[in-house]
Design an enzyme around this catalytic site. Structure first.
Site, mmCIF file in Angstrom:
data_model
loop_
_atom_site.group_PDB
_atom_site.id
_atom_site.type_symbol
_atom_site.label_atom_id
_atom_site.label_comp_id
_atom_site.label_asym_id
_atom_site.label_seq_id
_atom_site.Cartn_x
_atom_site.Cartn_y
_atom_site.Cartn_z
ATOM 1 N N SER A 163 0.847 -1.185 0.000
ATOM 2 C CA SER A 163 0.000 0.000 0.000
ATOM 3 C C SER A 163 0.889 1.244 0.000
ATOM 4 C CB SER A 163 -0.882 -0.006 1.240
ATOM 5 O OG SER A 163 -0.050 0.122 2.379
ATOM 6 N N LYS A 164 0.238 2.383 -0.040
ATOM 7 C CA LYS A 164 0.929 3.677 -0.038
ATOM 8 C C LYS A 164 1.879 3.782 1.151
ATOM 9 C CE LYS A 164 -1.180 6.276 -3.279
ATOM 10 N NZ LYS A 164 -0.510 7.019 -4.289
#
Ligand code: GLU
Length: 428
Positions: A212-213
């Site tokens: 994820s980010k």
């Protein structure tokens, strides 16, 4: 018998900028088609109108253009199985929904047409990556195929399109495994041949949770804007979830297509390691010629530098080895374009600079003359070489770590070097 044509596809939904994992799937699909002299198709799955993000269509095209994963057929160039945007194919889905109703494998409820899934037994298939998968039918609901407004869901549209577009291999993420039984029942009901299906694993962050980010994962367009070369991104993605003996060879797309082997796609989740991307980027930056690197660097340069091609071409060879991303270039080389700001720099000795100035004003302006006269100077005064050259480097560049100093002086020219030394001598 001639081998059937290999036709692969990437079928993004324009509901956001594709994630790097989607782009990896696109790369694998592209390579599988190219390896077999087949076709790679880009189809836009925009049936979920509520979730559409208008700028994502353009972003999808930009990613493919940037990475040179050029589709043989897509909405922009068209092709024999078009249109390639699902909302432009609604009549087709409606027709097959009717056919499924007539065959009794679908039924109408509360205005929607749903698949009638068997309630017992298993649906199984041989997944190219996962091996044999069996899912109990009771776990699969009667999914909606066509909504009352005439718009299909993903399930119906994907099957109709993969069939009508003659897709031979479907590569997609593991998140679609649970939908596959629905699709297989549709193929069977319509009497269509099922393509080879490969569900590729998730990308994980270094802490083994879904990428994820938070792990620094970005879309390809953000990596582009951070100064990563498309060649490096492709090279990096190629090895994510693939097992080859050498997993760090520098490969072009053409070379990847030659060695790509869909049977080597791994079942284990792949770990996204930004250092590996940096490694490939460094290697690819080194490989390009200065003339090739020049246009790649331009988007990262302050606008007054952009026109200075001949100066840039002289500087690039001095810095190429030191760049991790293209973004590093302006920081490393700003002293070629403007005089350093000395306010927060401390020097060991002003005398170093006074003596250097005297010698540099007399010497011939070539590498060996400059180096031997400075050598002679440090010998004569028994200067500490490290300190002397650090003072000189700071006076000329304003930085402790720079591309080679003599070469930098040659590019800057004698006038400019003497004037920088004069400025510093006055200041300290
Ligand atoms: N539209 C789906 C997606 O956005 C495609 C899934 C598939 O490849 O079948 O990922």
């Amino acid at each position: 018998m001639a081998m059937a044509t290999v036709r692969t596809r990437i079928a993004p939904s324009p509901t956001g900028i594709p994630h790097i994992g989607n782009t990896r799937t696109a790369l694998f699909s592209y390579l599988l088609a190219k390896k077999n002299s087949g076709q790679f198709i880009l189809r836009i799955e925009d049936t979920d109108q509520k979730r559409l993000v208008p700028e994502s269509l353009e972003a999808i095209y930009e990613i493919h253009d940037f990475l040179k994963l050029i589709p043989d057929e897509d909405p922009r160039k068209g092709g024999p199985s078009g249109p390639y945007i699902q909302t432009q194919r609604l009549d087709l889905y409606q027709k097959y929904a009717q056919e499924l109703l007539e065959k009794g494998v679908a039924y109408q409820k509360e205005g929607a047409i749903r698949i009638k899934m068997p309630k017992q037994g298993y649906t199984s298939w041989n997944d190219l990556v996962q091996g044999k998968i069996s899912i109990p039918n009771q776990e699969v609901d009667d999914k909606v195929l066509l909504k009352s407004n005439g718009i299909p869901t993903y399930h119906l549209a994907v099957v109709v399109d993969d069939h009508l577009m003659n897709i031979s291999h479907i590569i997609r993420g593991v998140e679609w495994i649970s939908s596959t039984p629905v699709h297989l029942h549709l193929y069977q009901a319509l009497g269509w041949q099922v393509p080879i299906i490969a569900h590729v694993p998730l990308l994980l962050g270094p802490d083994k949770t879904k990428l994820s980010k938070r792990h620094g994962a970005k879309s390809v367009l953000e990596y582009r804007d951070d100064g990563y070369l498309p060649e490096a991104i492709n090279n990096f993605l190629f090895y994510l979830g693939n097992s080859y003996q050498d997993n760090s060879a520098i490969l072009t797309l053409k070379q990847m297509a030659q060695i790509f082997d869909e049977t080597k796609l791994q079942k284990q989740n792949a770990i996204f390691d930004i250092e590996k991307l940096q490694f490939f980027n460094k290697q690819w930056i080194k490989r390009l010629t200065p003339a090739e690197l020049l246009p790649r660097l331009k988007p990262f340069l302050p606008s007054p530098w952009v026109v200075k091609d001949s100066l840039l071409l002289q500087i690039i060879p001095l810095t190429q080895e030191r760049l991790t991303t293209l973004k590093d270039f302006p920081t490393l080389t700003n002293y070629f374009f403007s005089s350093p700001d000395y306010t927060s720099i401390s020097f060991t000795s002003k005398q170093h600079l006074i003596d250097a100035r005297a010698v540099l004003s007399q010497t011939e302006w070539n590498k060996s003359a400059i180096e031997s006269s400075l050598q002679q100077l440090t010998d004569t005064h028994q200067y500490h070489r490290g300190q002397f050259f650090m003072d000189l480097r700071l006076a000329i560049t304003g930085q402790k770590i720079t591309p080679p100093l003599t070469e930098s002086m040659l590019i800057l020219g004698q006038q400019q070097i003497l004037s920088r030394l004069d400025t510093v001598i006055k200041l300290i």
